[in-house]
Write a protein that holds these residues in place. Structure first.
Motif, PDB file in Angstrom:
ATOM      1  N   THR A 404      10.866  16.463 -13.194  1.00 30.64           N
ATOM      2  CA  THR A 404      10.064  16.341 -11.998  1.00 30.64           C
ATOM      3  C   THR A 404      10.889  15.656 -10.928  1.00 30.64           C
ATOM      4  N   SER A 405      10.556  15.893  -9.693  1.00 26.12           N
ATOM      5  CA  SER A 405      11.310  15.297  -8.593  1.00 26.12           C
ATOM      6  C   SER A 405      10.614  14.050  -8.063  1.00 26.12           C
ATOM      7  N   VAL A 406       9.608  13.540  -8.793  1.00 26.14           N
ATOM      8  CA  VAL A 406       8.895  12.344  -8.364  1.00 26.14           C
ATOM      9  C   VAL A 406       9.556  11.112  -8.968  1.00 26.14           C
ATOM     10  N   GLY A 407       9.807  10.124  -8.116  1.00 27.35           N
ATOM     11  CA  GLY A 407      10.353   8.858  -8.584  1.00 27.35           C
ATOM     12  C   GLY A 407       9.363   7.736  -8.284  1.00 27.35           C
ATOM     13  N   PHE A 408       9.523   6.601  -8.966  1.00 25.65           N
ATOM     14  CA  PHE A 408       8.597   5.484  -8.804  1.00 25.65           C
ATOM     15  C   PHE A 408       9.361   4.203  -8.513  1.00 25.65           C
ATOM     16  N   ILE A 409       8.778   3.369  -7.658  1.00 25.97           N
ATOM     17  CA  ILE A 409       9.335   2.051  -7.390  1.00 25.97           C
ATOM     18  C   ILE A 409       8.240   1.014  -7.615  1.00 25.97           C
ATOM     19  N   ARG A 410       8.662  -0.225  -7.793  1.00 26.07           N
ATOM     20  CA  ARG A 410       7.720  -1.324  -8.030  1.00 26.07           C
ATOM     21  C   ARG A 410       7.802  -2.315  -6.872  1.00 26.07           C
ATOM     22  N   VAL A 411       6.646  -2.711  -6.361  1.00 29.67           N
ATOM     23  CA  VAL A 411       6.561  -3.712  -5.296  1.00 29.67           C
ATOM     24  C   VAL A 411       5.679  -4.852  -5.795  1.00 29.67           C
ATOM     25  N   ASP A 412       6.237  -6.067  -5.854  1.00 30.04           N
ATOM     26  CA  ASP A 412       5.487  -7.237  -6.329  1.00 30.04           C
ATOM     27  C   ASP A 412       4.803  -7.925  -5.157  1.00 30.04           C
ATOM     28  N   VAL A 413       3.535  -8.286  -5.343  1.00 27.90           N
ATOM     29  CA  VAL A 413       2.740  -8.970  -4.308  1.00 27.90           C
ATOM     30  C   VAL A 413       2.721 -10.462  -4.625  1.00 27.90           C
ATOM     31  N   PRO A 447      -5.808   2.652  -8.762  1.00 31.91           N
ATOM     32  CA  PRO A 447      -6.216   2.133  -7.447  1.00 31.91           C
ATOM     33  C   PRO A 447      -7.265   3.019  -6.766  1.00 31.91           C
ATOM     34  N   LYS A 448      -8.226   2.359  -6.143  1.00 32.81           N
ATOM     35  CA  LYS A 448      -9.222   3.037  -5.314  1.00 32.81           C
ATOM     36  C   LYS A 448      -9.199   2.418  -3.924  1.00 32.81           C
ATOM     37  N   GLY A 449      -9.888   3.048  -3.009  1.00 34.68           N
ATOM     38  CA  GLY A 449      -9.841   2.583  -1.623  1.00 34.68           C
ATOM     39  C   GLY A 449     -10.305   1.166  -1.442  1.00 34.68           C
ATOM     40  N   ASP A 450     -11.308   0.715  -2.243  1.00 34.14           N
ATOM     41  CA  ASP A 450     -11.847  -0.638  -2.074  1.00 34.14           C
ATOM     42  C   ASP A 450     -11.202  -1.666  -3.005  1.00 34.14           C
ATOM     43  N   THR A 451     -10.157  -1.260  -3.730  1.00 35.42           N
ATOM     44  CA  THR A 451      -9.463  -2.196  -4.614  1.00 35.42           C
ATOM     45  C   THR A 451      -8.631  -3.173  -3.786  1.00 35.42           C
ATOM     46  N   CYS A 452      -8.922  -4.472  -3.901  1.00 37.45           N
ATOM     47  CA  CYS A 452      -8.183  -5.490  -3.149  1.00 37.45           C
ATOM     48  C   CYS A 452      -6.986  -5.985  -3.965  1.00 37.45           C
ATOM     49  N   LEU A 453      -5.886  -6.179  -3.275  1.00 40.62           N
ATOM     50  CA  LEU A 453      -4.674  -6.653  -3.938  1.00 40.62           C
ATOM     51  C   LEU A 453      -4.707  -8.165  -4.073  1.00 40.62           C
ATOM     52  N   GLU A 454      -4.220  -8.637  -5.212  1.00 40.08           N
ATOM     53  CA  GLU A 454      -4.211 -10.067  -5.499  1.00 40.08           C
ATOM     54  C   GLU A 454      -2.782 -10.547  -5.710  1.00 40.08           C
ATOM     55  N   GLU A 455      -2.606 -11.845  -5.556  1.00 40.09           N
ATOM     56  CA  GLU A 455      -1.298 -12.429  -5.833  1.00 40.09           C
ATOM     57  C   GLU A 455      -0.921 -12.190  -7.297  1.00 40.09           C
ATOM     58  N   GLY A 456       0.308 -11.751  -7.544  1.00 43.52           N
ATOM     59  CA  GLY A 456       0.761 -11.444  -8.894  1.00 43.52           C
ATOM     60  C   GLY A 456       0.651  -9.977  -9.250  1.00 43.52           C
ATOM     61  N   ASP A 457      -0.030  -9.196  -8.391  1.00 43.11           N
ATOM     62  CA  ASP A 457      -0.103  -7.758  -8.637  1.00 43.11           C
ATOM     63  C   ASP A 457       1.264  -7.107  -8.470  1.00 43.11           C
ATOM     64  N   ALA A 458       1.462  -6.014  -9.188  1.00 41.21           N
ATOM     65  CA  ALA A 458       2.664  -5.189  -9.003  1.00 41.21           C
ATOM     66  C   ALA A 458       2.197  -3.776  -8.695  1.00 41.21           C
ATOM     67  N   LEU A 459       2.645  -3.245  -7.561  1.00 37.46           N
ATOM     68  CA  LEU A 459       2.265  -1.887  -7.158  1.00 37.46           C
ATOM     69  C   LEU A 459       3.328  -0.902  -7.631  1.00 37.46           C
ATOM     70  N   ILE A 460       2.885   0.190  -8.227  1.00 37.62           N
ATOM     71  CA  ILE A 460       3.772   1.282  -8.599  1.00 37.62           C
ATOM     72  C   ILE A 460       3.578   2.381  -7.569  1.00 37.62           C
ATOM     73  N   ILE A 461       4.609   2.615  -6.755  1.00 37.12           N
ATOM     74  CA  ILE A 461       4.526   3.567  -5.647  1.00 37.12           C
ATOM     75  C   ILE A 461       5.377   4.783  -5.963  1.00 37.12           C
ATOM     76  N   GLY A 462       4.763   5.966  -5.854  1.00 34.50           N
ATOM     77  CA  GLY A 462       5.472   7.212  -6.141  1.00 34.50           C
ATOM     78  C   GLY A 462       5.871   7.926  -4.864  1.00 34.50           C
ATOM     79  N   ALA A 463       7.013   8.614  -4.941  1.00 32.21           N
ATOM     80  CA  ALA A 463       7.504   9.401  -3.811  1.00 32.21           C
ATOM     81  C   ALA A 463       8.452  10.464  -4.336  1.00 32.21           C
ATOM     82  N   LYS A 464       8.755  11.442  -3.504  1.00 36.66           N
ATOM     83  CA  LYS A 464       9.690  12.486  -3.911  1.00 36.66           C
ATOM     84  C   LYS A 464      11.088  11.890  -4.014  1.00 36.66           C
ATOM     85  N   GLU A 465      11.738  12.169  -5.139  1.00 33.77           N
ATOM     86  CA  GLU A 465      13.049  11.600  -5.417  1.00 33.77           C
ATOM     87  C   GLU A 465      14.121  12.299  -4.596  1.00 33.77           C
ATOM     88  N   TYR A 466      15.138  11.528  -4.180  1.00 31.93           N
ATOM     89  CA  TYR A 466      16.288  12.108  -3.500  1.00 31.93           C
ATOM     90  C   TYR A 466      17.350  12.469  -4.521  1.00 31.93           C
TER      91      TYR A 466
END
Length: 533
Positions: A404-413, A447-466
């Motif tokens: 697949t051409s989808v890659g994932f990154i992690r963003v810590d809050v 994740p849903k639209g009303d899900t609030c982010l908290e300190e210590g959360d880690a977001l997994i963000i997907g995008a098309k890989e280069y």
């Protein structure tokens, strides 16, 4: 010397061609490697005179270390765990039952001595990981009921048991071991093999996590680990093959840096070992001597395929309520291969036996097994209704990666992150990206639209890989203790023009930097730049 190098190149190229042809013809690749060796041998076209069993035994035994190590390293334990008990039973009791029945057949049907017949059964008692993996991978043979994983674990782990039976019988034939000594020898084989295999895997994993190696040094380090895992227990009277396999499977299922790259490296290295071992074995055999061994070999091959192997499989899998079609396929998938021939060479060079007749018989049995069982395995699986159309057998290996051409990154809050306290709907991310998951206190949240982010959360963000090749390269810079950059922030550092530091590797951890990131001695900077910048 130049002629030898040219010959090596020709062998490698011919092996590659054979691999391509095998996929189209449905014949296991390993058959071509053996046939190539026979073609180059004394009775073949090039007439290479090679009959040094001692050298062949040493070279092939060394190559077998890496085949067994990779058999463990490439197996994904999460996929194999549900069938681990069945696999272990097949790789231990299954080998004993198969060897015992085959030995009785050799004694009462072929007229061999009981000890010699049992020796033939022990040598042929295990299935071959390289042969099984070759068929499963090349034919993309995904089987129901987790059968692929069962075969991978069994075929990777039953060689040590066959080896123990072989050396035990050789000791009995040589009259050098009493019943008590045999029991102690078997205990030492298992205890030292398991203990050192576990120790090597733990130590190697610790080193790779604590001091990450780059530039291919991690692959060389694992080669050394595999050699230690085999040699150390062997010196102490343990089973080196058991240790190497165990070290491989424990290491392959640890969280170590660049594991997929290591699996890919060992896949290439393992292919080289397979070419070496099968070509050398083909070179060693004299086709003109095979007709004398063909008739007993055909009888043994038929008996093992139709009676001995099915009896062991049905006896051991029936208590687990295994379906009949699964047991039929597992029975047919008992391919013999390199390990059996290597163990036959061990008996040939052993003073306790010292007769090459067993090598000729075993060679013929292996050839028949690879050619007939290996070729027909996909058809047998289809006829038995065992093909899983919705799965992918490559998922059972550690070097599997999704196409697949989808890659994932992690963003810590953290406490200062601008997204902390905001609901997902109010967060603006780059177009073409998606917040795929939230990791919170060890749990994954959809994740849903009303899900609030908290300190210590880690977001997994997907995008098309280069994956393009547009003149962009990654390079590394090591910060020495006496470097003028030590203590400076990236904003203050005078780095290459038209480049960007995208990663800082520090003490085994990866850090995503910003302009205020301060550099320390020992940091490895990963720079993203244009060629020639």
């Amino acid at each position: 010397m130049n002629l030898l190098l040219l010959l090596c190149a020709v062998v490698l190229l011919a092996s590659i061609l054979g691999s391509k042809l095998s996929g189209r013809l449905g014949i296991p690749t390993l058959f071509f490697f053996i046939a190539l060796g026979m073609l180059f041998g004394t009775d073949g076209l090039l007439k290479i005179d090679f009959e040094n069993y001692h050298l062949a035994e040493q070279v092939c035994s060394a190559a077998l270390i890496f085949i067994m190590f990779y058999g463990g390293f490439g197996t994904k334990w999460s996929a194999a765990r549900p069938v681990a008990r069945q696999s272990v039973l097949l790789s231990t009791l299954g080998v004993v039952i198969t060897a015992g029945l085959t030995g009785l057949f050799c004694r009462f049907v072929l007229g061999m001595g009981l000890a010699e017949g049992l020796l033939v059964g022990a040598v042929l008692g295990s299935t071959d990981a390289a042969s099984v993996f070759s068929v499963l991978r090349s034919q993309r043979l995904n089987l129901k009921y987790n059968t692929a994983s069962l075969l991978e674990i069994e075929s990777g782990s039953n060689d040590p048991c066959a080896y123990m039976l072989t050396v035990t019988l050789l000791a009995v034939l040589g009259g050098t071991a009493s019943a008590g000594q045999v029991a102690v020898m078997l205990l030492e084989q298992v205890v030292w093999g398991v203990a050192i295999g576990v120790a090597v895997s733990w130590a190697a994993g610790y080193v790779l996590r604590r001091w990450p190696l780059t530039g291919g040094l991690d692959g060389i380090f694992l080669i050394a680990a595999a050699l230690i895992a085999y040699a150390l227990p062997t010196l102490l009277g343990g089973n080196g093959y058991l240790s190497a396999y165990l070290a491989g499977i424990l290491l392959g299922n640890q969280d170590i840096p660049r594991k997929k790259n290591l699996a890919a490296f060992f896949d290439v290295f393992n292919n080289m070992m397979q070419i070496l071992i099968f070509f050398l074995l083909g070179l060693l055999v004299f086709p003109s001597r095979l007709p004398a061994a063909l008739l007993p070999a055909v009888g043994i091959a038929l008996f093992m395929t139709l009676i001995a192997r099915p009896a062991a499989v049905f006896l051991l899998l029936r208590p687990f309520r295994a379906p009949l079609n699964q047991m039929l396929v597992v029975s047919w998938a008992g391919l013999r291969g390199a390990a059996s021939i290597v163990f036959a060479i061990v008996t040939t060079v052993s003073p306790a036996y010292g007769d090459e007749s067993i090598f000729q018989i075993v060679f013929c049995v292996v050839l028949l097994s690879i050619l007939i069982q290996g070729t027909l395995l996909p058809q047998v699986a289809r006829k038995a209704g065992m093909i899983d159309r919705h799965g992918n057998v490559l998922r059972t290996f550690n070097d599997y990666s999704e196409e697949t051409s989808v890659g994932f990154i992690r963003v810590d809050v953290d406490a200062q992150h601008p997204w902390r306290g905001k609901p997902i709907r109010d967060i603006t991310v780059f177009p073409g990206t998606l917040i795929a998951a939230i990791l919170r206190q060890g749990k994954a949240i959809v994740p849903k639209g009303d899900t609030c982010l908290e300190e210590g959360d880690a977001l997994i963000i997907g995008a098309k890989e280069y994956s393009g090749q547009d003149g962009i390269e990654l390079s590394e810079i090591l910060i020495d203790p006496d470097s003028p950059l030590v203590g400076k922030t990236l904003r203050e550092a005078d780095l290459r023009k038209d480049s960007l530091v995208v990663l800082i590797q520090r003490e085994g951890h990866d850090i995503i930097p910003d302009g205020e990131s301060r550099l320390c001695a020992g940091d490895m900077l990963v720079l993203y730049s244009r060629h020639g910048a």
